[in-house]
Every structure is written in C-alpha cells, then in structure tokens.
Scaffold this active site. Structure first.
Site, PDB file in Angstrom:
ATOM      1  N   GLY A  99       0.914  -1.133   0.085  1.00 49.25           N
ATOM      2  CA  GLY A  99      -0.003   0.066  -0.012  1.00 49.25           C
ATOM      3  C   GLY A  99       0.915   1.215  -0.113  1.00 49.25           C
ATOM      4  N   ASN A 100       0.257   2.391   0.194  1.00 47.22           N
ATOM      5  CA  ASN A 100       1.091   3.686   0.349  1.00 47.22           C
ATOM      6  C   ASN A 100       0.494   4.583   1.372  1.00 47.22           C
ATOM      7  OD1 ASN A 100      -0.979   5.461  -1.185  1.00 47.22           O
ATOM      8  ND2 ASN A 100      -0.738   3.974  -2.916  1.00 47.22           N
ATOM      9  N   ARG A 101       0.972   5.759   1.476  1.00 50.49           N
ATOM     10  CA  ARG A 101       0.545   6.568   2.758  1.00 50.49           C
ATOM     11  C   ARG A 101      -0.545   7.403   2.395  1.00 50.49           C
ATOM     12  NH1 ARG A 101       3.868   5.556   6.959  1.00 50.49           N
ATOM     13  NH2 ARG A 101       6.073   4.617   6.203  1.00 50.49           N
ATOM     14  N   SER A 102      -1.228   7.419   1.042  1.00 49.62           N
ATOM     15  CA  SER A 102      -2.163   8.615   0.865  1.00 49.62           C
ATOM     16  C   SER A 102      -3.334   8.213   1.829  1.00 49.62           C
ATOM     17  CB  SER A 102      -2.834   8.208  -0.538  1.00 49.62           C
ATOM     18  OG  SER A 102      -3.819   8.903  -0.620  1.00 49.62           O
TER      19      SER A 102
END
Ligand code: CTP
Ligand code: CA
Length: 233
Positions: A33-36
């Site tokens: 995933g990512n930190r958005s």
C-alpha cells in the site's frame, strides 16, 4: 472546512473524484500500500458538492470520512478502481484522479497466508507487474468536452525541476489539468496543509497559495470551472 467560494457555480455538473491509495494483495492478510490519506480527494468531493455538483467519490481506503451527500464507491485495488471509474466516468462532466494508484501489484496473490519455512532462512521473492494507467485510460475514452484532471507529486532531481517533470507528465498523460504537489521539501502525505500548482494543457501555470486541502480544493475547482462550457461569473 471553508465556506464554498462560489456557491452554486458547479450546479448540475456531474463530477467523479477518486481518492486514497490502493491496496494490492499479497495473500489474504497482507497487501502493498501507500501513505495516501485520501484527504485531498475527499476535500475535492465536498467542495464540489457545496458548489452544487453531483458527486461520485471512488475511494480506496481513506483515513477521513467521506462527505455526506456524495455517492461513494469503495474499492481496494487499482484494478477495482479502474473498473469503478470505467463505470462512473462515461456519465461525468469532470473526472479528477486524486487517488494514489499503485504502479505495481504482486504478480501472484497467494490463496492462503504465506508462511515462513521453519527449516530454512529463505525469504520469498515477490514479483510485481504493472497496474494499468487509469488516468491514461480515462483520457483515451473521454467524451467530447469532458474535463479530466490528474495529480502528480514530484520532486526536483538532476534531470529537472518538479515543474518540468509535471509539465512533461501533463503532456504524456493528455489530461486537461495536472495538479502538481512539489514534495521536494518534505511536505508529504497525510498533512492538513498543502501547496500546489495547477498546470493546464494550454500552458497556463497557476500557483495556488499554501493552505488547507479544503482551500486548495476550491482553487482546483476554480480552474476546472474555466474549462467547462458556459463558465459562470
Ligand atoms: N495514475 C493512474 N493510474 C496509475 C498511476 C497513476 O490513474 N496506475 C494517476 C494518478 O491518480 C495521478 C496521475 O496518474 O492523477 C499521475 O500519477 P503519478 O504516480 O504521478 O504518475 P505515473 O504515471 O505513475 O508516473 P511515476 O512514474 O512518476 O509514478
Ligand atoms: Ca505512480
């Protein structure tokens, strides 16, 4: 949240906004995933609603609640986001890709939880494959007059400034507007405040003063409004 700057100036405009990151599964319990946080996309959806638009929010996992009065389509993966947008975009006057779509996903998703092998120190190697470029697909299939907006978080490097990278990306993607978030100085994901520059396909560069994501959302809609038929005053 700030009051709508121009109440009603998006009345009846059909808007689709994507928000949040995507999660690309490795096995039933793990993902890449990512930190958005989804904050900018959610602020865009709320601001459009407050200015009279009919809003669909295609949301990956987001850390803030979706606004009332917008239709929410929840997704996890980039492929699900593409499918949701393929469904929603054809009826839209404006599509805004504020989501942080994972560029890659694991080539294989294990049907069971990946276990350590108790007999060895081996670690699995995860092979990734490219996800489709959703924005490019939207541009390729857009209706006449539909406005498509992309986002880009860029840093300057030895090949060019953030603005130069964003200008090249706008041309490559073929969208009408590209919202540049210069993250060189470490002002990154999850923060309440942001500073962006709106690049238009005609070469116009509009710096937006630093402010809340709500204030920035209003400025982005001001730029979109100018591209819609019969822009109001
Ligand atoms: N985007 C998309 N589908 C992808 C990747 C990105 O629709 N698979 C969209 C994003 O939502 C954003 C825009 O494309 O609006 C630019 O994303 P960005 O990650 O900056 O561009 P990329 O083409 O992925 O290039 P980079 O290699 O710089 O990440
Ligand atoms: Ca990317």
């Amino acid at each position: 949240a700030s009051a709508p700057r121009r109440p009603g100036d998006l009345a009846g405009v059909r808007v689709v906004v994507s928000a949040g990151g995507t999660r690309e599964p490795l096995d039933p319990v793990r993902f890449l995933g990512n930190r958005s946080s989804g904050r900018q996309g959610v602020a865009l959806a709320r601001a459009a609603r407050d200015r009279g638009a009919r809003v669909t929010l295609v949301a990956g996992p987001i850390e803030v609640p979706a606004p009332d009065g917008v239709e929410v389509v929840s997704v996890e993966t980039a492929l699900q986001m593409r499918d949701a947008l393929s469904g929603a975009a054809p009826a839209a006057d404006v599509v805004v890709m504020a989501a942080a779509v994972a560029d890659f996903r694991p080539a294989q998703v294990a049907g069971h939880k990946i276990k350590k092998n108790a007999d060895t120190d081996d670690a699995p190697v995860v092979t990734l494959v490219r996800n489709p470029d959703i924005l490019a697909g939207l541009v390729a299939r857009r209706r006449a007059g539909q406005v498509v907006v992309g986002f880009a978080a860029e840093t300057g490097d030895d090949t060019g400034t953030a603005l130069e990278h964003a200008t090249a990306k706008l041309a490559r993607k073929g969208c009408d507007l590209l919202v540049l978030n210069d993250v060189s100085a470490g002002k990154v994901f999850g923060r309440a405040d942001t500073e962006v520059t709106v690049l238009a396909a005609d070469g116009t560069v509009t710096p937006v003063p630093a402010g809340t994501k709500e204030a920035v959302a209003e400025a982005i809609w001001d730029s979109v409004r100018k591209l819609l038929p019969t822009p109001g005053q």
